[in-house]
Design a protein around this motif. Structure first.
Motif, PDB file in Angstrom:
ATOM      1  N   ARG A 109      56.945 113.737  60.413  1.00 55.32           N
ATOM      2  CA  ARG A 109      56.486 114.996  61.027  1.00 55.32           C
ATOM      3  C   ARG A 109      55.391 115.600  60.166  1.00 55.32           C
ATOM      4  O   ARG A 109      55.668 116.342  59.222  1.00 55.32           O
ATOM      5  CB  ARG A 109      57.653 115.970  61.175  1.00 55.32           C
ATOM      6  CG  ARG A 109      58.787 115.419  62.033  1.00 55.32           C
ATOM      7  CD  ARG A 109      59.841 116.477  62.270  1.00 55.32           C
ATOM      8  NE  ARG A 109      60.900 116.013  63.147  1.00 55.32           N
ATOM      9  CZ  ARG A 109      61.881 116.779  63.626  1.00 55.32           C
ATOM     10  NH1 ARG A 109      61.926 118.063  63.287  1.00 55.32           N
ATOM     11  NH2 ARG A 109      62.795 116.277  64.419  1.00 55.32           N
TER      12      ARG A 109
ATOM     13  N   LEU B 269      61.333 113.774  57.592  1.00 61.92           N
ATOM     14  CA  LEU B 269      60.216 114.665  57.237  1.00 61.92           C
ATOM     15  C   LEU B 269      58.899 113.904  57.167  1.00 61.92           C
ATOM     16  O   LEU B 269      57.842 114.439  57.542  1.00 61.92           O
ATOM     17  CB  LEU B 269      60.500 115.336  55.890  1.00 61.92           C
ATOM     18  CG  LEU B 269      61.458 116.527  55.890  1.00 61.92           C
ATOM     19  CD1 LEU B 269      61.693 117.008  54.464  1.00 61.92           C
ATOM     20  CD2 LEU B 269      60.911 117.670  56.737  1.00 61.92           C
TER      21      LEU B 269
ATOM     22  N   SER C 106      65.498 118.276  60.176  1.00 62.70           N
ATOM     23  CA  SER C 106      64.587 117.250  60.699  1.00 62.70           C
ATOM     24  C   SER C 106      65.326 115.998  61.143  1.00 62.70           C
ATOM     25  O   SER C 106      64.942 115.359  62.133  1.00 62.70           O
ATOM     26  CB  SER C 106      63.545 116.879  59.636  1.00 62.70           C
ATOM     27  OG  SER C 106      62.754 117.989  59.294  1.00 62.70           O
TER      28      SER C 106
END
Length: 501
Positions: A192, A189, A176
């Motif tokens: 997202r 993270l 990520s």
């Protein structure tokens, strides 16, 4: 005065102290009893604890702010290891693998401590896996027992969920963010939502498997076969790592939404119910402690699920110290013959003073913020703890008033210091102090429902539902068929020696 050069030398000094402890543990490998080399190992652990405290004090400002949690956890783990290994120095004397116990305990302590010191996602996963491998190896050192060999396989298979989940989380962090920094991976993270949902579910599975909570509780129950120092280390410093993991990944859980946290809370509540039920009916003291850990870890994961991470960290540390003490004094739990022969007295119903005092503590804590679900949950736990302690104190034959006074003083002290401890841990964690009020209210309601059900079952012991619940909990608390031996190998050896003589 120390702000310039002290932070730069603390981490290398910490590594040197661990290297010294590891060298001392290696020198203990062939030992069969206490010697000076074990004292060197204990001195190394004391040095690690001292350096960790220095790190907590001297790295409070930028750019070291994110390291404070690591230093606090390292100080706790080193102090815990020092106490456990000091006890094991004589408790394990004469064991065929005496030295290996110290080597693998030191390895486990180092991996558990290093997990929270590093910012490299790959190294974090390696340290976590090393910690779990250390626990498996500690359990496997009793190789002469067939039951131990089977339990080792069970523990390894169950902890594979934890180790595999950590590897997956670390890979998600790296993918990520495009960097190996764990801090950057958590931040990426959290940006997202769709990936954060998957990561939150994986984090919940890892925390539940590590804590021995539903549906992975069997490995923790069967691990009661381990020696007392290993149990103390495992229950106070390893199974609670799931709570620290959730606190470290708090932004990811916040982005992941309500579903992963609700599932985590549901599994934790089931664990609380089963753990307290086994604790109430089982006669084996060590299994009572294991069931208590299961229930306490369920409470800690519930606190994490509602977003009260600072509360969970206070719970983690206090429970670890308390549970390690109970395991290390478990030998004194066996009653003397004169105590066994005393006839049980039939107690007449008494006025529920303990329940009323517990309710008073609950009202004092929760009344100023009646709409705050977290205050309701914390007040409920505080009031229940005071009621249980007061009821136990007043049931004593001698010193009941002193015991009641100590219980009241401890409750008042907890009421006064709890908020200060929570604020201190919130600063270390760098996470918001407030959680999800709605989830906290639901958690408080579930715990109150659980308490009501247990009260009803105890007051109606002959009801068919009570009998079924008793039988099921007794079955759950008993060791698995593969974790018990009809005639242990040690007894077979003694029988052969008796026949030869």
């Amino acid at each position: 005065m120390f702000s310039g050069w002290m932070p730069q030398i603390i981490f290398p000094a910490w590594l040197v102290a661990w290297a010294f402890s590891g060298l001392a543990a290696g020198l203990c490998l062939r030992l069969r009893g206490p010697q000076r080399r074990v004292g060197l190992l204990l001195g190394g652990l004391a040095l690690v604890a001292f350096i960790s405290l220095a790190g907590l004090v001297f790295t409070s400002g930028e750019p070291y702010r994110d390291a404070r949690l690591g230093w606090a956890v390292s100080a706790y783990i080193a102090a815990l290891g020092l106490g456990v290994e000091a006890f094991a120095m004589r408790h394990l004397a004469g064991s065929e693998r005496y030295g290996r116990y110290f080597a693998w305990m030191t390895w486990t302590l180092f991996c558990a401590s290093a997990s929270w010191m590093v910012d490299n996602a790959i190294v974090f996963a390696v340290c976590w896996i090393g910690m779990d491998v250390g626990i498996v190896r500690l359990i496997s050192l009793q190789r002469g027992s067939r039951a131990v060999r089977r339990v080792v396989r069970t523990v390894f298979v169950r902890l594979l969920r934890s180790m595999g989940g950590i590897a997956l989380i670390s890979l998600l962090c790296v993918k990520s963010s495009g960097r190996i920094s764990l801090h950057a991976g958590v931040a990426a993270l959290a940006q997202r939502p769709h990936v954060a949902i998957l990561a939150s579910l994986v984090l919940a599975v890892v925390a539940l498997a590590q804590a021995g909570n539903a549906p992975f509780m069997r490995w923790l129950l069967d691990s009661a076969i381990t020696p007392t120092p290993v149990s103390a280390l495992m229950h106070a410093g390893v199974v609670n790592a799931g709570g620290l993991l959730l606190a470290k990944f708090a932004p990811v859980l916040a982005t992941g939404g309500i579903i992963p946290r609700a599932l985590l809370m549901a599994a934790a509540w089931v664990s609380i119910a089963i753990g307290t039920g086994i604790l109430m009916i089982h006669a084996d003291y060590k299994r009572q402690l294991v069931a208590s850990t299961m229930a306490q870890m369920g409470l800690m994961l519930t606190e994490c699920a509602v977003g009260a991470y600072a509360v969970a960290m206070v719970h983690l540390v206090l429970h670890g110290v308390f549970k390690a003490t109970l395991f290390l004094r478990s030998g004194s739990a066996v009653p003397r013959p004169d105590e066994v022969l005393v006839k049980a007295q039939v107690l007449s119903p008494r006025f529920p003073w303990a329940q009323l005092v517990g309710a008073a503590f609950f009202l004092v804590y929760a009344f100023p913020r009646p709409a705050d679900g977290l205050s309701l949950l914390s007040g409920l736990l505080l009031g229940a703890g005071c009621a249980v302690a007061l009821a136990a104190a007043t049931s004593l034959r001698a010193g009941r008033w002193l015991g009641a006074a100590i219980a009241l003083f401890a409750g008042a002290l907890a009421l006064a210091l709890r908020d200060e401890l929570i604020r201190a841990w919130a600063v270390l964690l760098g996470t918001p102090g407030s959680g999800n009020a709605w989830l906290a209210a639901v958690a408080a309601g579930l715990i109150a429902l659980h308490a009501a059900l247990l009260t009803w079952l105890r007051r109606h012991p002959r009801h068919p539902c009570s009998l079924r619940a008793y039988a099921w909990l007794a079955h759950m608390g008993d060791p698995s068929p593969h974790a018990a031996e009809a005639q242990p190998a040690a007894l077979e050896t003694l029988a052969k020696e008796a026949m030869l003589s």
